[in-house]
Design a protein around this motif. Structure first.
Motif, PDB file in Angstrom:
ATOM      1  N   LEU A 150       0.864  -1.187   0.000  1.00 10.62           N
ATOM      2  CA  LEU A 150       0.000   0.000   0.000  1.00 10.62           C
ATOM      3  C   LEU A 150       0.895   1.229   0.000  1.00 10.62           C
ATOM      4  O   LEU A 150       1.697   1.414   0.924  1.00 10.62           O
ATOM      5  CB  LEU A 150      -0.864   0.028   1.260  1.00 10.62           C
ATOM      6  CG  LEU A 150      -2.241  -0.591   1.156  1.00 10.62           C
ATOM      7  CD1 LEU A 150      -2.995  -0.371   2.453  1.00 10.62           C
ATOM      8  CD2 LEU A 150      -3.028  -0.009   0.009  1.00 10.62           C
ATOM      9  N   LEU A 151       0.733   2.021  -1.030  1.00 13.18           N
ATOM     10  CA  LEU A 151       1.560   3.208  -1.203  1.00 13.18           C
ATOM     11  C   LEU A 151       0.656   4.429  -1.067  1.00 13.18           C
ATOM     12  O   LEU A 151      -0.477   4.407  -1.557  1.00 13.18           O
ATOM     13  CB  LEU A 151       2.108   3.125  -2.633  1.00 13.18           C
ATOM     14  CG  LEU A 151       3.293   3.962  -3.061  1.00 13.18           C
ATOM     15  CD1 LEU A 151       4.517   3.608  -2.233  1.00 13.18           C
ATOM     16  CD2 LEU A 151       3.586   3.683  -4.552  1.00 13.18           C
ATOM     17  N   GLY A 152       1.168   5.472  -0.428  1.00 14.61           N
ATOM     18  CA  GLY A 152       0.350   6.691  -0.349  1.00 14.61           C
ATOM     19  C   GLY A 152       0.955   7.641   0.660  1.00 14.61           C
ATOM     20  O   GLY A 152       1.686   7.229   1.568  1.00 14.61           O
ATOM     21  N   PRO A 153       0.663   8.916   0.519  1.00 16.12           N
ATOM     22  CA  PRO A 153       1.209   9.897   1.449  1.00 16.12           C
ATOM     23  C   PRO A 153       0.640   9.736   2.853  1.00 16.12           C
ATOM     24  O   PRO A 153      -0.392   9.077   3.035  1.00 16.12           O
ATOM     25  CB  PRO A 153       0.774  11.242   0.837  1.00 16.12           C
ATOM     26  CG  PRO A 153      -0.363  10.923  -0.061  1.00 16.12           C
ATOM     27  CD  PRO A 153      -0.187   9.512  -0.522  1.00 16.12           C
ATOM     28  N   PRO A 154       1.294  10.353   3.847  1.00 13.41           N
ATOM     29  CA  PRO A 154       0.741  10.366   5.188  1.00 13.41           C
ATOM     30  C   PRO A 154      -0.705  10.868   5.161  1.00 13.41           C
ATOM     31  O   PRO A 154      -0.994  11.877   4.513  1.00 13.41           O
ATOM     32  CB  PRO A 154       1.639  11.369   5.933  1.00 13.41           C
ATOM     33  CG  PRO A 154       2.934  11.339   5.197  1.00 13.41           C
ATOM     34  CD  PRO A 154       2.577  11.093   3.757  1.00 13.41           C
ATOM     35  N   GLY A 155      -1.590  10.129   5.818  1.00 14.76           N
ATOM     36  CA  GLY A 155      -2.993  10.547   5.877  1.00 14.76           C
ATOM     37  C   GLY A 155      -3.841  10.027   4.736  1.00 14.76           C
ATOM     38  O   GLY A 155      -5.052  10.259   4.710  1.00 14.76           O
ATOM     39  N   SER A 156      -3.249   9.286   3.819  1.00 19.18           N
ATOM     40  CA  SER A 156      -4.030   8.807   2.668  1.00 19.18           C
ATOM     41  C   SER A 156      -4.920   7.622   3.039  1.00 19.18           C
ATOM     42  O   SER A 156      -5.778   7.225   2.252  1.00 19.18           O
ATOM     43  CB  SER A 156      -3.112   8.433   1.501  1.00 19.18           C
ATOM     44  OG  SER A 156      -2.197   7.441   1.903  1.00 19.18           O
TER      45      SER A 156
END
Ligand code: AP5
Length: 191
Positions: free
Chosen positions: A5-11
């Protein structure tokens, strides 16, 4: 299945990883949670990383890779796992590729949670009051984590796109809706 799972902080990586792990009956491995557990126990690894995490910087690649390699060797990972927060740099992604290749394995998919910056800031600022996390404590550190994501982690989208593994998932909306989108994306590539 072996999923990143990839994504910015809070995604919503943690939120969705928990839900997907339940649905797919595989463990949820969060590098951030593992690091916070070390900090909580006050062991040498925790002491080594706590200031880095509080500043919103990334822990050195070799430290995280070694920690994750140990965890992936646990028996509950044999049938697959959801990796949340790892890899976070191209060096880590290459290390994961090598770890998998050594076992004759590969990833099934990389889910990229797409959420706009204003919503990320809103979620992280909301959470700050209740999370107790040092890296949620100030707006500056939150912004720094987002900047670090853009600089160090966003390049992984291209890395995994080139590998034919990247699935972009709209991360806005009710959590169940996002889970449904993620599961639909995974079904589209199920082999
Ligand atoms: P880590 O623990 O991975 O934190 P992060 O990436 O900053 O992510 P967050 O936990 O803040 O957000 P999330 O995307 O998981 O979203 P969540 O589900 O919580 O890493 C922390 C630190 O550890 C790093 O900064 C670094 O220092 C170090 N680290 C970790 N891994 C590393 C690595 N591989 N290499 C080097 N260093 C590493 O949701 C956020 C909020 O939004 C919650 O309040 C949630 O309830 C809410 N929310 C979730 N989904 C929705 C929705 N659909 N709608 C509305 N609200 C929502």
């Amino acid at each position: 299945m072996r999923i990143v799972l990839l994504g910015p902080p809070g995604s919503g990586k943690g939120t969705q990883a928990t839900r997907l792990a339940d649905r797919l009956v595989v463990p949820h491995l969060s590098s951030g949670e593992l690091l916070r557990t070390h900090i909580g126990t006050g062991d040498s690894l925790g002491e080594l990383v706590k200031d880095t995490i509080a500043r919103g910087d990334l822990v050195p690649d070799e430290v995280v890779v070694e920690m994750i390699a140990k965890r992936l060797a646990d028996p509950d990972c044999v049938q697959g796992y959801i990796l949340d927060g790892f890899p976070r740099t191209v060096v880590q992604a290459r290390a994961l590729d090598e770890l998998l290749a050594d076992r004759g394995q590969r990833l099934d998919a990389v889910l990229s949670l797409e959420v706009e910056t204003a919503e990320l800031l809103r979620r992280l600022t909301d959470r700050a009051a209740r999370s107790g996390r040092d890296d949620d404590a100030s707006r500056q550190v939150i912004q720094h984590r987002l900047d670090v994501f853009s600089e160090r982690t966003r390049p992984l989208q291209a890395y995994y796109e080139a590998a034919g593994l990247l699935l972009r998932v709209d991360g806005i909306g009710a959590t169940e809706q996002v889970t449904d989108r993620a599961l639909a994306a995974l079904r589209s590539v199920a082999r």
